[in-house]
Design a protein around this motif. Structure first.
Motif, PDB file in Angstrom:
ATOM      1  N   UNK D  82       0.815  -1.208   0.000  1.00 41.32           N
ATOM      2  CA  UNK D  82       0.000   0.000   0.000  1.00 41.32           C
ATOM      3  C   UNK D  82       0.846   1.254   0.000  1.00 41.32           C
ATOM      4  N   UNK D  83       1.859   1.264   0.888  1.00 36.70           N
ATOM      5  CA  UNK D  83       2.746   2.426   0.970  1.00 36.70           C
ATOM      6  C   UNK D  83       3.459   2.623  -0.363  1.00 36.70           C
ATOM      7  N   UNK D  84       3.896   1.520  -0.972  1.00 36.07           N
ATOM      8  CA  UNK D  84       4.611   1.610  -2.248  1.00 36.07           C
ATOM      9  C   UNK D  84       3.708   2.196  -3.330  1.00 36.07           C
ATOM     10  N   UNK D  87       2.875   5.826  -3.125  1.00 42.55           N
ATOM     11  CA  UNK D  87       3.960   6.723  -3.536  1.00 42.55           C
ATOM     12  C   UNK D  87       4.165   6.688  -5.042  1.00 42.55           C
ATOM     13  N   UNK D  88       3.428   5.800  -5.716  1.00 41.38           N
ATOM     14  CA  UNK D  88       3.675   5.564  -7.135  1.00 41.38           C
ATOM     15  C   UNK D  88       2.953   6.594  -7.995  1.00 41.38           C
ATOM     16  N   UNK D  89       3.688   7.113  -8.974  1.00 40.25           N
ATOM     17  CA  UNK D  89       3.057   7.992  -9.935  1.00 40.25           C
ATOM     18  C   UNK D  89       2.395   7.163 -11.023  1.00 40.25           C
ATOM     19  N   UNK D  90       3.032   6.083 -11.392  1.00 46.83           N
ATOM     20  CA  UNK D  90       2.553   5.189 -12.443  1.00 46.83           C
ATOM     21  C   UNK D  90       3.328   3.882 -12.296  1.00 46.83           C
ATOM     22  N   UNK D  91       2.882   2.859 -13.003  1.00 47.98           N
ATOM     23  CA  UNK D  91       3.610   1.595 -13.024  1.00 47.98           C
ATOM     24  C   UNK D  91       4.136   1.369 -14.426  1.00 47.98           C
ATOM     25  N   UNK D 160       6.638  14.722  -6.701  1.00 48.33           N
ATOM     26  CA  UNK D 160       6.579  15.651  -5.573  1.00 48.33           C
ATOM     27  C   UNK D 160       7.017  15.010  -4.265  1.00 48.33           C
ATOM     28  N   UNK D 161       7.511  13.776  -4.336  1.00 44.66           N
ATOM     29  CA  UNK D 161       7.875  13.047  -3.128  1.00 44.66           C
ATOM     30  C   UNK D 161       9.275  13.479  -2.676  1.00 44.66           C
ATOM     31  N   UNK D 162       9.394  13.829  -1.414  1.00 41.94           N
ATOM     32  CA  UNK D 162      10.703  14.233  -0.896  1.00 41.94           C
ATOM     33  C   UNK D 162      11.633  13.020  -0.822  1.00 41.94           C
ATOM     34  N   UNK D 163      12.924  13.255  -1.085  1.00 43.36           N
ATOM     35  CA  UNK D 163      13.914  12.181  -1.011  1.00 43.36           C
ATOM     36  C   UNK D 163      13.893  11.503   0.347  1.00 43.36           C
ATOM     37  N   UNK D 164      13.639  12.311   1.387  1.00 42.62           N
ATOM     38  CA  UNK D 164      13.638  11.737   2.731  1.00 42.62           C
ATOM     39  C   UNK D 164      12.514  10.730   2.924  1.00 42.62           C
TER      40      UNK D 164
END
Lengths: 228, 228, 228, 228
Positions: D82-84, D87-91, D160-164
């Motif tokens: 779910x977390x993965x 965070x996914x923009x696309x597959x 838009x996901x931060x590297x952290x």
């Protein structure tokens, strides 16, 4: 992006508000649907039933009873789960975990159901099976109430929800707990009564008193207003 | 929030109009899909089939027949369920409960299917198995019709739906009931004929007469128009 | 489009254009997911395996092989089904019925898988099991191609889809049929080779040649353009 | 349509950006939900348990333990999945294939779970069962990490996901691998400890450290700001 979290000035970040409820619902629906459909696997006539099949089918009444009670209970739990997520604005991490715990109990139910079907009418083991079954139902219903109360306390419910509606769902979920405790205790002496009682609780949850009253009340109010 | 329900002046509250049909469909799809997929678990050769496996596989024809009939019937029920929810504007509490009752019968079907596969060709038990199977199919189809008639009566169908379309679906769902009753009765004397008949009813529901005619009619109408 | 479709005067009737593909996909996903997950139920050590459990687990290699081949085949079929519905503009009644027929074969696969696992290495029954398994895979793949060709012929695919893309998917689905026929025939003499071949076909479908080329081609074109 | 692919000038073609994640999630949710619900089928008392049912139910503690550990592990894997995907923009094509491989391991888990339940407490086979079980869990968790690392490397995560945040999820998924290796090794000598350890890893994944810290940090920051 120098800071870890976006600054609170940015207003529109719906996805950050919490866990997406879509997959939570899909996964839960899957577990509910499978648990309910697996129940039928435990209904079977014995291998030598061919000589008197009609009677063998009729003799399976404990299996049918167990099937109906468990189907009704899981169905009622699904309805309650639906009501909870319908009222939800978002989910948080703890809610998702409590939901997993609920599903752990739901997907366990086919086992006590099988025991119930196998040992009803067999005096001493019947009491054990009925008690074990009742405790499993109690745990499932308790988790539903825990889930709901957590959602209310953690302010996950929709902000536009009236306090009375929240109260109504709490009141709807609560009495089952007491009823289960009473039935589990009485099942030690009168197992069959307890099973009928379990079915009664499930039907109580299924029959839509709350919604009925919800749809009756506005009408009445409108009539009052019209009477002015 | 002093009042229990939001004042009727507020026009846009789509979520209050009724139960979300999304989860109802997801849960129903799950039960239909699982019921249909569990059927295969009851197809098995005996433990000592290795010596004459080809023949053992061929001898399982009652299992294949039962598999195809039940798959077709559940498939047809899913199609009908689809047609019903496609016509639905919203669901209400009673609809959701009637839907649960339908699913109770659908998820029960693997059991009579197994009996049918086990006792076809065994004279006396065959009649019992075929009759029991037929009654289960009849109950499932009856519930579909009850669900649809309730939806129409409770005005849950989309307001833009033509009366003829509503009538068409009713007419489509109804004749199966009579056919099942006739086949159940004749199955007491000619069990194999009844099974073939059950397959026939399922195929009747699956083959899309209604939709075919629906796509033919407009053409004819247009042709008429073109003929002017 | 002057004929066949409702007159362009009426602008907004999206729902009438055909069957909603949402539930078709949900139901199909359910059947694919359940068929794939039920495969594990047939992996079991014998009751007296405790004395030499490590060896019993190792001796189950036919079960693991059958599990991997069937999982890969159903996974490949799911991927192909995905590609088809991804290209779909809408579904019509016949498409939905053909899809049901495909699912009938998909949900049947656990049975030949079990036979394969049980009889691999047992000379004569092995040939029967491998052939029966191969025919089941062939039927599943054939139905996928039938589904796709029907969608193309009935003009259900998206109008913005290039002919070459349609052709590419057709070319991707077709060679498997010939390969299955060859493997089924050779499986009568060399059963183990056939099983490895079945795995090969599934992997051929899974490894994304088409998509790779699709993502390579545009780059090349852009480079050409940049070279101008 | 003269060219194979739409010219790069056209900016908005969301569907071409990659595989729709909707069906990938639906199929995965199905497999996770079914795998988790099938676990209960392996909990059963022996046929002659009627004489001492309470004790028979109590003696099933290895089954309950195996059920809870496997349910927790699959639940934790579902949360990570779910977390993965959150965070996914696309597959892309490879992601979908790696996901299938993950599901192959997930849907396999009921088999080692059954072995664990059957052979715990039986000295020599217990070590084999616990080791086999641990390796299965290790493979599942490894695939989750592979899936996530691939998504990051192939730039499938949301821009838009931060590297952290990416780093945080990687750090969250990684330590389990080492822990599993240690537990598998120690399980050869202390099998019961290993099983408890497996439960510990699952709970570590389930208990939401990351999210907790994420919801604590902003508050602290706001407090700091308020302190200015």
């Amino acid at each position: 992006m120098s800071t870890e979290e976006p600054p609170p000035e940015l207003p529109s970040q719906p996805r950050r508000r919490g866990f997406r409820t879509g997959r939570l619902e899909a996964f839960s629906d899957g577990v509910f649907a499978i648990a309910v459909t697996l129940l039928v696997l435990d209904i079977a006539v014995s291998a030598d039933a061919g000589h008197h099949l009609l009677r063998s089918i009729a003799d399976l009444w404990p299996s049918y009873l167990a099937y109906v009670v468990s189907f009704s209970t899981i169905g009622a739990a699904w309805l309650a789960h639906n009501a909870i997520t319908e009222y939800l604005d978002r989910a948080d991490a703890a809610f998702v975990r409590l939901n997993l715990l609920l599903l752990l109990f739901v997907s366990f139910l086919p086992f006590p159901t099988r025991l119930l079907a196998d040992y009803i009418g067999e005096d001493s083991p019947e009491r054990v099976a009925v008690t074990f079954y009742g405790i499993s139902l109690l745990l499932t219903t308790t988790m539903l109430l825990v889930l709901w109360r957590y959602a209310v306390r953690a302010r996950l419910v929709r902000p536009d929800l009236a306090d009375e509606e929240i109260q109504l769902l709490t009141e709807r979920l609560t009495p089952g707990l007491g009823a289960y405790v009473v039935l589990i205790a009485s099942g030690l002496f009168l197992p069959t009564i307890a099973v009928v009682g379990y079915l009664g609780i499930a039907l109580y949850y299924i029959i839509p008193f709350r919604r009925l009253s919800a749809s009756i009340l506005p009408k009445r109010r409108r009539r009052d207003r019209a009477g002015h």
